[in-house]
Design a protein around this motif. Structure first.
Motif, PDB file in Angstrom:
ATOM      1  N   LEU A 297       6.386  11.761   5.962  1.00 13.70           N
ATOM      2  CA  LEU A 297       5.971  10.553   5.250  1.00 13.70           C
ATOM      3  C   LEU A 297       5.934  10.882   3.763  1.00 13.70           C
ATOM      4  N   THR A 298       6.615  10.082   2.953  1.00  8.58           N
ATOM      5  CA  THR A 298       6.492  10.191   1.504  1.00  8.58           C
ATOM      6  C   THR A 298       5.949   8.864   1.007  1.00  8.58           C
ATOM      7  N   TYR A 299       5.285   8.897  -0.135  1.00  2.00           N
ATOM      8  CA  TYR A 299       4.704   7.658  -0.652  1.00  2.00           C
ATOM      9  C   TYR A 299       4.520   7.736  -2.160  1.00  2.00           C
ATOM     10  N   THR A 300       4.473   6.558  -2.739  1.00  2.00           N
ATOM     11  CA  THR A 300       4.066   6.385  -4.123  1.00  2.00           C
ATOM     12  C   THR A 300       3.082   5.232  -4.154  1.00  2.00           C
ATOM     13  N   ALA A 301       2.260   5.207  -5.169  1.00  2.00           N
ATOM     14  CA  ALA A 301       1.339   4.090  -5.368  1.00  2.00           C
ATOM     15  C   ALA A 301       1.115   3.946  -6.860  1.00  2.00           C
ATOM     16  N   ASP A 302       1.173   2.706  -7.324  1.00  2.00           N
ATOM     17  CA  ASP A 302       0.955   2.419  -8.738  1.00  2.00           C
ATOM     18  C   ASP A 302       0.568   0.956  -8.876  1.00  2.00           C
ATOM     19  N   GLU A 303       0.746   0.390 -10.056  1.00  2.00           N
ATOM     20  CA  GLU A 303       0.367  -1.003 -10.270  1.00  2.00           C
ATOM     21  C   GLU A 303       1.150  -1.962  -9.383  1.00  2.00           C
ATOM     22  N   ASN A 304       2.253  -1.513  -8.789  1.00  2.00           N
ATOM     23  CA  ASN A 304       3.051  -2.350  -7.895  1.00  2.00           C
ATOM     24  C   ASN A 304       2.690  -2.166  -6.428  1.00  2.00           C
ATOM     25  N   GLY A 305       1.671  -1.361  -6.131  1.00  2.00           N
ATOM     26  CA  GLY A 305       1.208  -1.203  -4.762  1.00  2.00           C
ATOM     27  C   GLY A 305       1.548   0.139  -4.145  1.00  2.00           C
ATOM     28  N   TYR A 306       1.288   0.224  -2.859  1.00  2.00           N
ATOM     29  CA  TYR A 306       1.509   1.429  -2.063  1.00  2.00           C
ATOM     30  C   TYR A 306       2.858   1.301  -1.375  1.00  2.00           C
ATOM     31  N   HIS A 307       3.703   2.338  -1.484  1.00  2.00           N
ATOM     32  CA  HIS A 307       5.060   2.290  -0.945  1.00  2.00           C
ATOM     33  C   HIS A 307       5.348   3.526  -0.103  1.00  2.00           C
TER      34      HIS A 307
END
Length: 120
Positions: free
Chosen positions: A80-90
């Protein structure tokens, strides 16, 4: 701060649910690193004897990126890889469900609407 907390809790929950229960009782931490800078940048990572690995880095309260991996109950490795920022959790991973393809008649209808829009 909320983004970091949400992402961290989500990753840990996924690890807890998906990791094989047989190995969990005797699992030990093999590696663990933590870093926190005065400007809010942070990073952490760990690995365990039952094959769980996770890492995350980011700017506190602004953005994060990370990954986690483990072996599923069926013996298949999960990443599982992920990013999260002002555009949400991905999150990304081949094990995650994907939406079905858009039906052809819907695509044709959208093309028709676009072609006949009064804003052209």
């Amino acid at each position: 701060m909320m983004i970091k907390l949400f992402v961290t809790l989500t990753a840990l929950l996924a690890l807890t649910v998906a990791a094989p229960a047989v190995d969990d009782a005797s699992a030990t931490i093999l590696t663990q690193e933590n870093s926190l800078e005065p400007d809010g940048k942070y990073a952490w990572k760990f690995s365990t004897s039952n094959g769980i690995q996770a890492e995350e880095s980011g700017q506190g309260g602004q953005s994060v990126q990370g990954s986690a991996s483990w072996v599923g109950d069926d013996g298949v490795p999960i990443v599982l890889t992920y990013t999260a920022d002002e555009n949400g959790y991905h999150p990304q991973g081949v094990h995650l469900p994907t939406p079905p393809p858009i039906p052809d008649y819907i695509l044709r209808a959208l093309k028709y609407i676009e072609a006949h829009s009064q804003n052209n």
